[in-house]
Design an enzyme around this catalytic site. Sequence first.
Site, mmCIF file in Angstrom:
data_model
loop_
_atom_site.group_PDB
_atom_site.id
_atom_site.type_symbol
_atom_site.label_atom_id
_atom_site.label_comp_id
_atom_site.label_asym_id
_atom_site.label_seq_id
_atom_site.Cartn_x
_atom_site.Cartn_y
_atom_site.Cartn_z
ATOM 1 N N ALA A 1 -4.947 -12.571 -1.522
ATOM 2 C CA ALA A 1 -3.422 -12.285 -2.094
ATOM 3 C C ALA A 1 -2.899 -11.266 -1.503
ATOM 4 C CB ALA A 1 -3.535 -12.797 -3.409
ATOM 5 N N LYS A 2 -1.616 -11.150 -1.653
ATOM 6 C CA LYS A 2 -0.963 -9.787 -1.516
ATOM 7 C C LYS A 2 0.257 -9.825 -2.181
ATOM 8 C CE LYS A 2 -1.455 -5.683 0.846
ATOM 9 N NZ LYS A 2 -2.870 -5.260 0.897
ATOM 10 N N GLY A 3 0.597 -8.603 -2.822
ATOM 11 C CA GLY A 3 1.968 -8.539 -3.477
ATOM 12 C C GLY A 3 2.772 -7.340 -3.138
#
Length: 416
Positions: A106-108
């Site tokens: 994931a990445k934000g």
Amino acid sequence: MPATDRTMLEGARASVDTAVSGLGLGDDMREVLLQPWREVTVGLPIRMDNGSIRVFEGYRSQHNAARGPYKGGIRYHPHADLEHTRALAMLMTWKSALVDIPFGGAKGGVMVSPRDLSQGELNRLTRRYTMSMHHILGVNRDIPAPDLGTTAQTMAWIMDAYGAINGHTPGVVTGKPVEMGGSYGRAAAPGRGTAFIGCLAAQDLGISVDGASVVVQGYGQVGAAAAATMADAGARVIAVSDISGGTRNPKGLDLLALDSHIKLGGDVIEFPGGESLTNDELLELECDILIPGAIEDVITTENAPDIKARLVVEGANRPVTAEADPILADAGIAVIPDILANAGGVIVSYFEWAQNVQVFRWNLERVNRELDNILTRAYHATRETSNDKGVSMREAAYQVAVARVSDAIQIRGFIH
Ligand code: NAD
């Protein structure tokens, strides 16, 4: 970036395409592997110190959780948009799979220049982001960590805001301050791992690390630790840079003096122990090992023909574009891909998460020993695939990772 080079997302997708073909997986699986499982975009209204209100945009892209909870950093950067975040999320899936830790990817991101905000404004922004995302985060759901523009302090704010809703949960983020349940060795891990992998690759290529000349772009969390570890291994770090520019000393920079200069508020380019140079000049220096450890897309079709290193080790995520890769290969320059080279960060994040879940702390010696073991295994798995199949280290790394994720999707019966 030149118009001829594909975007980071297109490049990341192309690497998966090549691996899917190399592994003989079908088009159906290709689609499943490329599609993010969930994405959330939020508006983040913040009261600024001067009383005005600004609304920032925040993202979380959860690419794939076939092998375990989503895992990936949060980036505060003016160019952090959803497409960018999606590309970085995908990289995390392959990175976790390649080093065989039980996480997905994931990445934000928040589109903001953190240098322009006060600590109070950053605290409020981080809390608002956490409140807006907490339902998709969790110790067994999705575990953020620091990335460009975010720090251990940011992670402490997330832990506090998440805990206010869900109860004390240090395992919901990694890269925390040690006082807040962070792991010894986490801050140095991505850079230390980059240097460790760089040394393994140098040995394979017949480059003696003792006395080797090393150039590092980006003297931040990754770059500074990579430079220090390389120097400890006997290499000469002849040039480093930050966003303002670089400093160069062919005899080898005095890194302790440089660190003191930076602590006193100096930029790298003003360091009295070296000659100043631009980031473009730095990348084209003659050296044994080049570590681009700042940002993506810095080695492109434009400057790849001018790179004079023997080995490029990707400390940053995707610093070499998909189109620059074959130019370097044709020139006989080996490239060690990001998903292997900078995986030290997520590996020690995994240790931190495991320590938090067990409410138990490892000492630094254990952290580094286990980190080196995992990196060594991943390096050899990649090297063997590269040799067996006659493909580059990047293609090999993707084949190992994509095969593991594809197997997990099938074994867990995700598609039924
Ligand atoms: P950081 O913010 O600590 O340091 C970044 C450094 O790069 C700083 O010195 C900054 O001045 C410099 N920089 C920024 N823009 C630049 C530009 N245009 N040209 C030259 N230098 C520039 O960030 P970091 O955590 O060290 O991350 C660096 C890279 O490593 C990013 O690509 C990040 O995604 C990747 N990465 C970070 C981690 C981690 O845990 N921190 C783990 C894996 C990968």
